[in-house]
Design a protein around this motif. Structure first.
Motif, PDB file in Angstrom:
ATOM      1  N   ASN A   1      25.245  50.123  29.926  1.00  5.91           N
ATOM      2  CA  ASN A   1      25.668  49.250  31.012  1.00  5.91           C
ATOM      3  C   ASN A   1      27.050  48.685  30.693  1.00  5.91           C
ATOM      4  O   ASN A   1      27.197  47.830  29.820  1.00  5.91           O
ATOM      5  CB  ASN A   1      24.637  48.133  31.184  1.00  5.91           C
ATOM      6  N   VAL A   2      28.070  49.153  31.402  1.00  7.88           N
ATOM      7  CA  VAL A   2      29.441  48.713  31.132  1.00  7.88           C
ATOM      8  C   VAL A   2      29.637  47.241  31.480  1.00  7.88           C
ATOM      9  O   VAL A   2      30.416  46.545  30.840  1.00  7.88           O
ATOM     10  CB  VAL A   2      30.473  49.617  31.837  1.00  7.88           C
ATOM     11  N   ASP A   3      28.916  46.730  32.472  1.00  9.49           N
ATOM     12  CA  ASP A   3      29.039  45.318  32.828  1.00  9.49           C
ATOM     13  C   ASP A   3      28.596  44.427  31.673  1.00  9.49           C
ATOM     14  O   ASP A   3      29.204  43.385  31.420  1.00  9.49           O
ATOM     15  CB  ASP A   3      28.228  44.996  34.092  1.00  9.49           C
TER      16      ASP A   3
ATOM     17  N   LYS B   1      31.367  44.472  29.093  1.00  2.52           N
ATOM     18  CA  LYS B   1      32.483  43.638  29.550  1.00  2.52           C
ATOM     19  C   LYS B   1      32.148  42.159  29.393  1.00  2.52           C
ATOM     20  O   LYS B   1      32.989  41.359  28.981  1.00  2.52           O
ATOM     21  CB  LYS B   1      32.816  43.956  31.015  1.00  2.52           C
TER      22      LYS B   1
END
Length: 107
Positions: free
Chosen positions: A2-4, A7
């Motif tokens: 999950n890139v979110d 970040k």
């Protein structure tokens, strides 16, 4: 992956540094800090900022003063202490090292 989430973790790691950078420029009220962070596209809510400000104050890196407000009760304005200035210089150095390392790996 999950890139979110990744970040979000990066932002959390930078938040203390960014708040201290803002306070290096001038003493700020908490909602002013939130506004400036939002303008820089680092979204933070009061529930995240206030505990951070309290921790930095308890660590001797920030101090505050009460200032009268034309829009209600007096407001608490935070600023860096001398220890906070020194700590921020160390964070600057760490940030520059980290950015240099990442740039070397990226190229």
């Amino acid at each position: 992956m999950n890139v979110d989430n990744a970040k979000s973790q990066m932002r959390k790691g930078m938040l203390e540094y960014c708040v201290m950078l803002l306070l290096r420029k001038e003493a700020c009220y908490a909602s002013d800090i939130i506004t400036q962070l939002k303008e820089a596209r680092l979204i933070v809510v009061e529930g995240t900022l206030y505990p951070l400000l309290t921790r930095l104050k308890n660590d001797g890196l920030l101090c505050y003063e009460w200032r009268e407000s034309t829009q209600g009760p007096p407001r608490k304005y935070y600023s860096l202490t001398d220890s906070g200035e020194e700590f921020l210089m160390q964070l600057d150095s760490a940030w520059n090292e980290l950015a240099h390392t990442v740039n070397l790996i990226k190229s």
